[in-house]
Design an enzyme around this catalytic site. Structure first.
Site, PDB file in Angstrom:
ATOM      1  N   GLU A 234       0.839  -1.212   0.000  1.00  0.00           N
ATOM      2  CA  GLU A 234       0.000   0.000   0.000  1.00  0.00           C
ATOM      3  C   GLU A 234       0.870   1.257   0.000  1.00  0.00           C
ATOM      4  OE1 GLU A 234      -2.198   1.671  -1.291  1.00  0.00           O
ATOM      5  OE2 GLU A 234      -3.938   0.711  -0.372  1.00  0.00           O
ATOM      6  N   ASP A 313      -7.000   0.268  -3.860  1.00  0.00           N
ATOM      7  CA  ASP A 313      -8.061   1.272  -3.977  1.00  0.00           C
ATOM      8  C   ASP A 313      -8.779   1.158  -5.319  1.00  0.00           C
ATOM      9  OD1 ASP A 313      -6.053   2.069  -5.631  1.00  0.00           O
ATOM     10  OD2 ASP A 313      -5.679   3.999  -4.663  1.00  0.00           O
TER      11      ASP A 313
HETATM   12  O1  AHR Z   1       0.665   0.612  -3.344  1.00  0.00           O
HETATM   13  C1  AHR Z   1       0.380   0.899  -4.655  1.00  0.00           C
HETATM   14  C2  AHR Z   1      -1.052   1.324  -4.845  1.00  0.00           C
HETATM   15  O2  AHR Z   1      -1.260   2.554  -4.228  1.00  0.00           O
HETATM   16  C3  AHR Z   1      -2.101   0.485  -4.216  1.00  0.00           C
HETATM   17  O3  AHR Z   1      -2.353  -0.718  -4.893  1.00  0.00           O
HETATM   18  C4  AHR Z   1      -3.262   1.389  -4.255  1.00  0.00           C
HETATM   19  O4  AHR Z   1      -4.211   1.105  -3.262  1.00  0.00           O
HETATM   20  C5  AHR Z   1      -2.651   2.754  -4.064  1.00  0.00           C
HETATM   21  O5  AHR Z   1      -3.062   3.632  -5.070  1.00  0.00           O
END
Ligand code: AHR
Length: 515
Positions: A234, A313
């Protein structure tokens, strides 16, 4: 044996005994000695699967349930695709029969554990609109000598199970792998499989623990051209505790079938490995501390949901291929992971039987040469996203050759017709829009699928091939002033002109400039 007797056995002997017992358990599980699946191996290693997803095979010896559900376009009916036999391979013939003369998408990939951590299509999240299921026929391969289908993701395609059962949360240990492909990837966020948030939103560092595979270099350095395995923890795709790669040897893995593995003890350690899923062992790309220079990753804060094909996300611009994957409770040992890789290699994943280039058989790579007298050295290529014809020859730049080469796919809207996938932009297809042709990413919408489907017929000049638009069947792929349209003879647009119509809609299906 009593505790008092155990006391007199040296520790080294006990360790050797435990190792032997584990080796014996693994041996029983190896393909060939029994039809064990990876989850039998993980269980024997004390780190059982809590999720097991595949469109190609059973991941437990004893599994005999459905692998995935497909929905067909003709009447929106659904059916489950199961196995040829318990512990065996997918019954792709059942899919072929159900989807004959129409098209299907995969609507659910079932969990093979008893936890029912199934993966339905992912709804909208904070970073992306609702997804489509993958086209069910887009990735025909073989596994164990059987014809099966992988899952081929374009942008806006993904699956998610929120609040999964038994998946690691709040710093618990876990392992996972997926079999993916080093020939179908991009640099958009994020082709992931693994642990994500309960809400479809970025809830902060350490709230994800997923395998990422692609060429999105989040932290420098990334060595070579990729694609690389990374840990999507994340707000970052990590190749090490500092983010970037610590291994100059890791220039990526372009094998057609790639084993990508991640394990994380949830507190202070994670490891990344990959290998050729068809042969050999695993390369350890990183094994060490979790990131500490950024807050939130050590310990982790996983939330225990599962994603496939997008970021946490729902950042959903990525493309990729998925054949199988599992998640475990507990940190698998290296010995267990090596045995799982051996099990995957024994599957003998392969492409469909080789398809000759320069034909209209799905899987073939072609170039399309104009036949009008003016233009017999010109080929359909994309340029600034539009489809045009330009002169291409053996002396042309590689870029021109790549842009002028197309992979024939079964028609996205009707498998009796075909679609043209860009050779150098996997996941992008030729589609018409306002009657002009463009190269665009497959967004999975019904309109896109129809606009990107063309039905070949004998060329209108009596040689070669003409391509009728699937959803405008009186219109054919035509070049006009070196731009490519779908045109109807004598229609109202300038590009519908009758002069040289038959020549302009007749194409020579040729050997590809870039095989
Ligand atoms: O960590 C990379 C990305 O960042 C994740 O998959 C996403 O949730 C956020 O935009």
């Amino acid at each position: 044996m009593t505790r008092s007797l155990l006391r007199y056995i040296p520790t080294a002997v006990l360790r050797a005994g435990a190792a032997l017992a584990f080796a014996a358990a693994i041996l029983v599980c190896l393909p060939g000695s029994a039809q064990a699946g990876p989850c039998d191996i993980y269980a024997a290693g004390g780190t059982p699967c809590v999720a097991a997803h595949s469109t190609t095979r059973a991941l437990f010896d004893a599994y005999n349930g459905p692998l995935y559900q497909v929905r067909r376009a003709s009447n929106n009916a659904t059916t489950n695709i199961g196995l040829l036999s318990a512990g065996g391979f997918a019954n792709a013939a059942a899919q072929d029969a159900f989807c004959a003369n129409t098209t299907c998408v995969i609507t659910i990939i079932f969990d093979q554990t008893t936890r029912h951590n199934d993966l339905p299509v992912e709804p909208a999240g904070t970073a992306g609109p609702a997804n489509s299921g993958v086209p069910a026929e887009a990735l025909p391969v073989t596994a164990g000598g059987h014809a099966v289908y992988g899952a081929s993701f374009s942008g806006r395609m993904g699956y998610r199970h929120t609040a999964a059962s038994g998946v690691a949360v709040n710093g618990q240990a876990e392992g996972m792998y997926m079999v993916t492909s080093g020939t179908h990837f991009n640099s958009a966020c994020c082709f992931d499989y693994g642990n994500v948030e309960v809400s479809i939103a970025d809830t902060g560092n350490g709230h994800m623990d997923a395998i990422y595979f692609g060429t999105l270099c989040w932290f420098a350095p990334c060595n070579g051209a990729g694609p690389w395995i990374m840990g999507d923890l994340e707000n970052g795709l990590f190749q090490s505790n500092s983010g970037g790669s610590l291994s100059t040897a890791n220039t990526g893995n372009r094998s057609p079938f790639v084993t990508a593995m991640l394990k994380n003890n949830g507190q202070n350690f994670f490891a990344l490995k990959d290998g050729n899923a068809r042969s050999g062992g695993l390369a350890v790309r990183y094994s060490g501390a979790l990131p500490t220079s950024l807050a939130g990753y050590s310990p982790m804060h996983q939330e225990g949901s599962i994603v496939l094909g997008t970021g946490g996300d729902n950042s959903n611009g990525s493309i990729g291929s998925f054949f199988e994957g599992v998640m475990t409770a507990g940190l698998p040992s290296d010995a267990t992971e090596n045995a799982v890789q051996a099990n995957i290699v024994a599957v003998n994943y392969g492409g469909p039987s080789p398809v000759a280039a320069g034909t209209l058989t799905p899987g073939s790579t072609i170039s399309l040469r104009a036949t009008t007298a003016c233009c017999t050295t010109r080929y359909i290529r994309h340029q600034n996203n539009a489809a045009v014809t330009t002169v291409i020859s053996s002396a042309s730049a590689q870029l021109d050759k790549d842009d002028g080469s197309w992979i024939v796919r079964r028609g996205l809207a009707n498998n009796a017709c075909i679609s043209f996938e860009s050779r150098d932009f996997p996941g992008d297809f030729l589609r018409h829009q306002n009657f002009q042709l463009f190269r665009q990413p497959n967004d999975g919408s019904a309109l896109f699928l129809a606009d990107a489907t063309f039905c070949p017929q004998a060329g209108m000049t009596g040689t070669g091939t003409s391509f009728a638009s699937f959803n405008f069947p009186t219109r054919f792929i035509r070049h006009f002033n070196n731009t490519v349209f779908i045109a109807s003879n004598g229609g109202t647009n300038t590009f519908d002109a009758t002069a040289s119509f038959a020549d302009d809609v007749t194409w020579a299906v040729s050997a590809p400039w870039t095989p």
